[in-house]
Write a protein that holds these residues in place. Structure first.
Motif, mmCIF file in Angstrom:
data_model
loop_
_atom_site.group_PDB
_atom_site.id
_atom_site.type_symbol
_atom_site.label_atom_id
_atom_site.label_comp_id
_atom_site.label_asym_id
_atom_site.label_seq_id
_atom_site.Cartn_x
_atom_site.Cartn_y
_atom_site.Cartn_z
ATOM 1 N N ALA A 37 0.830 -1.209 0.000
ATOM 2 C CA ALA A 37 0.000 0.000 0.000
ATOM 3 C C ALA A 37 0.863 1.256 0.000
ATOM 4 O O ALA A 37 0.543 2.245 -0.656
ATOM 5 N N ARG A 40 2.902 1.657 -3.577
ATOM 6 C CA ARG A 40 2.158 2.104 -4.760
ATOM 7 C C ARG A 40 1.934 3.612 -4.767
ATOM 8 O O ARG A 40 1.636 4.196 -5.789
ATOM 9 N N ARG A 41 2.060 4.246 -3.609
ATOM 10 C CA ARG A 41 1.873 5.695 -3.555
ATOM 11 C C ARG A 41 3.191 6.450 -3.781
ATOM 12 O O ARG A 41 3.202 7.648 -3.988
ATOM 13 N N PHE A 94 -10.999 19.690 -6.147
ATOM 14 C CA PHE A 94 -10.734 18.241 -6.173
ATOM 15 C C PHE A 94 -9.269 17.901 -5.909
ATOM 16 O O PHE A 94 -8.663 17.104 -6.612
ATOM 17 N N LEU A 95 -8.679 18.532 -4.926
ATOM 18 C CA LEU A 95 -7.270 18.246 -4.642
ATOM 19 C C LEU A 95 -7.144 16.976 -3.817
ATOM 20 O O LEU A 95 -7.759 16.859 -2.760
ATOM 21 N N THR A 96 -6.367 16.054 -4.324
ATOM 22 C CA THR A 96 -6.227 14.760 -3.638
ATOM 23 C C THR A 96 -5.086 14.823 -2.620
ATOM 24 O O THR A 96 -4.125 15.573 -2.793
ATOM 25 N N PRO A 97 -5.197 14.044 -1.563
ATOM 26 C CA PRO A 97 -4.231 14.169 -0.470
ATOM 27 C C PRO A 97 -2.833 13.600 -0.747
ATOM 28 O O PRO A 97 -1.838 14.162 -0.304
ATOM 29 N N THR A 98 -2.763 12.488 -1.479
ATOM 30 C CA THR A 98 -1.492 11.762 -1.567
ATOM 31 C C THR A 98 -0.365 12.612 -2.146
ATOM 32 O O THR A 98 0.711 12.720 -1.550
ATOM 33 N N ASN B 17 -3.253 3.993 -8.123
ATOM 34 C CA ASN B 17 -2.030 3.379 -8.639
ATOM 35 C C ASN B 17 -1.889 1.931 -8.168
ATOM 36 O O ASN B 17 -0.861 1.537 -7.622
ATOM 37 N N GLY B 38 -7.739 -4.188 0.223
ATOM 38 C CA GLY B 38 -6.688 -3.686 1.125
ATOM 39 C C GLY B 38 -6.503 -2.182 1.107
ATOM 40 O O GLY B 38 -5.432 -1.680 1.442
ATOM 41 N N LEU B 39 -7.555 -1.452 0.716
ATOM 42 C CA LEU B 39 -7.423 0.011 0.708
ATOM 43 C C LEU B 39 -7.427 0.538 2.149
ATOM 44 O O LEU B 39 -7.863 -0.139 3.067
ATOM 45 N N ASP B 40 -6.906 1.783 2.310
ATOM 46 C CA ASP B 40 -6.855 2.360 3.658
ATOM 47 C C ASP B 40 -7.472 3.758 3.678
ATOM 48 O O ASP B 40 -8.097 4.189 2.701
ATOM 49 N N ILE B 42 -6.282 6.783 3.540
ATOM 50 C CA ILE B 42 -5.849 7.768 2.526
ATOM 51 C C ILE B 42 -6.546 7.471 1.197
ATOM 52 O O ILE B 42 -6.965 8.375 0.474
ATOM 53 N N ASP B 43 -6.705 6.178 0.908
ATOM 54 C CA ASP B 43 -7.430 5.803 -0.311
ATOM 55 C C ASP B 43 -8.874 6.284 -0.250
ATOM 56 O O ASP B 43 -9.447 6.688 -1.266
ATOM 57 N N LEU B 45 -9.970 8.949 1.105
ATOM 58 C CA LEU B 45 -9.986 10.368 0.731
ATOM 59 C C LEU B 45 -9.899 10.532 -0.786
ATOM 60 O O LEU B 45 -10.572 11.374 -1.380
ATOM 61 N N GLU B 46 -9.069 9.696 -1.400
ATOM 62 C CA GLU B 46 -8.936 9.749 -2.863
ATOM 63 C C GLU B 46 -10.271 9.377 -3.531
ATOM 64 O O GLU B 46 -10.649 9.968 -4.545
ATOM 65 N N VAL B 49 -12.728 12.266 -3.405
ATOM 66 C CA VAL B 49 -12.414 13.264 -4.444
ATOM 67 C C VAL B 49 -12.853 12.752 -5.817
ATOM 68 O O VAL B 49 -13.403 13.501 -6.628
ATOM 69 N N ASP B 52 -16.575 13.171 -6.317
ATOM 70 C CA ASP B 52 -16.922 14.578 -6.519
ATOM 71 C C ASP B 52 -16.520 15.036 -7.919
ATOM 72 O O ASP B 52 -17.327 15.604 -8.666
ATOM 73 N N LYS B 53 -15.290 14.727 -8.280
ATOM 74 C CA LYS B 53 -14.735 15.210 -9.548
ATOM 75 C C LYS B 53 -15.405 14.572 -10.767
ATOM 76 O O LYS B 53 -15.749 15.267 -11.723
#
Lengths: 342, 85
Positions: A37, A40-41, A94-98, B17, B38-40, B42-43, B45-46, B49, B52-53
């Protein structure tokens, strides 16, 4: 230590000379480096940095260093690119956090600290082409203060498409499609690349020590005639004669204006063997860390890989004790680093 | 697999990704978080977005997220009912 595997004895014989404007670093397998996890970021810079740090610590068998110090010119520019592009394309919505979280310059040092649970001194120096040497100076000060026994030191810079496009548009990077090397360069600008180098620095000599960093000097700006006095002052400070310098690793990058400085410094050391490395590493803000890696390789193996010779090999020389590394970029951020066998 | 299911899977793979994963690897009823994909957090939050987008859905109640993001199936159902674009 580098993701390019510089410490492998056969590394330099396998190295390929860079002959294009922008070259990405070869990437090793990152499986097992961190959780899937997290990996991949990560941008390439983060992965390269963490991998190189892991190798450096592994070789010295240091589990958790007392401090982590890195140098980077552009930081995690891939994520900065992504974040800014997202702002631009979506009208700041739409700003993503990562990409935001990972866009800071100290992301790599922080990620390594998290991975190692290292709660010690953690600093990232950002100072153009002398970012790595600034980190090296900080490391030396920290170690000589006696408060720390070992420091994980690194230099990291990664390619970011938009940022490099701007550098190319400004003429810093050669035009796409050209096939010029450092030595046969005809056009302005240089061949850019990316990379990560990490070193485990300690106060005590161990079985895995490569050499000793004696001193580092930084000078923001110089004119070509001043390069000689910059060198002389440095040698005087360290009480060493020019004739005692066995090899000088120069940052020749194929840009005529930059290379005049290296010619000037070389003239001050007529008996010293000149070497170069940016034909292998490419230019990026922390690429001089690769120069230090090359110096460490020479000190350890007491041999100079043929690919590093700037001109004809000096057949009389068989031992390499004192090595000087000189770097600058576009007439700024001049640095001298003296290393020797230990 | 409906067109929206396929589209959503592709978007999730791209945004998060997810390396070495294709749309066919994600089952419609498979849990997206924890033991499933297995997302968490932070995912999550993505994904908020992304909703919404791409679909014009603003999720303001965090409690709803758990049920909406349970699987592709639940996400597609919520998108189909609430999308504004």
């Amino acid at each position: 230590m580098t993701t390019q595997g510089v410490w492998r004895p056969d590394f330099f014989s396998e190295a390929r000379e860079i002959d294009q404007a922008i070259t990405t670093a070869d990437q090793p397998s990152y499986k097992g480096l961190a959780s899937p996890a997290a990996i991949r970021r990560m941008s390439r810079g983060m992965k390269m940095g963490m991998y190189a740090a892991q190798q450096a610590l592994g070789e010295t068998a240091v589990t958790v260093p007392d401090a982590i110090i890195t140098g980077t010119g552009l930081g995690c520019s891939e994520d900065s690119d992504k974040f800014l592009r997202s702002m631009w394309e979506n009208d700041e919505q739409f700003l993503t956090p990562t990409s935001f979280i990972q866009s800071t310059h100290n992301t790599v040092a922080a990620q390594i600290a998290l991975q190692l649970s290292c709660k010690g001194y953690n600093v990232t120096h950002v100072n153009g082409a002398s970012s790595f040497e600034s980190a090296l100076l900080d490391t030396l000060l920290l170690l000589t203060s006696g408060e720390h026994k070992n420091v994980l030191l690194g230099g990291i810079d990664e390619i970011a498409e938009q940022t490099y496009a701007f550098l190319q548009a400004a003429g810093y990077i050669k035009a796409s499609g050209l096939r010029e090397t450092v030595k046969n360069s005809l056009s302005p600008g240089v061949n850019y690349a990316e990379g990560a180098q990490f070193f485990s620095m300690g106060v005590d000599q161990t079985e895995t020590s490569y050499g000793e960093v004696v001193d580092v000097a930084l000078q923001n700006e110089l004119d070509i005639p001043e390069a000689g006095s910059f060198l002389q002052d440095f040698l005087t400070t360290n009480d060493i004669q020019p004739t005692a310098i066995d090899a000088v690793i120069l940052g020749y990058n194929g840009d005529e204006n930059d290379d005049l400085f290296y010619n000037a410094l070389q003239q001050e050391l007529p008996l010293t063997t000149p070497l170069y490395y940016k034909h292998l590493s490419g230019q990026f803000d922390s690429c001089s860390a690769f120069g230090l890696a090359a110096a460490a390789f020479i000190l350890k193996y007491q041999t100079i890989p043929p690919v590093l010779y700037w001109n004809e090999k000096n057949p009389a020389k068989t031992t390499w004790k004192n090595i000087l590394i000189y770097n600058h970029y576009r007439g700024k951020d001049h640095t001298l680093v003296l290393v020797r066998t230990c | 697999m409906t067109a929206l299911n396929e589209e959503l899977k592709r978007k999730i793979i791209d945004v998060l990704n997810l390396e070495d994963i294709t749309p066919t690897d994600i089952k419609d009823d498979e849990a997206l978080f924890d033991e499933g994909l297995g997302l968490d957090s932070i995912d999550a939050l993505e994904l908020i977005v992304l909703m919404d987008k791409d679909y014009g859905i603003k999720l303001t109640d965090p409690k709803l997220g758990k049920s909406i993001f349970q699987s592709i199936e639940t996400m597609v159902a919520y998108i189909s009912e609430n999308r504004t674009k």
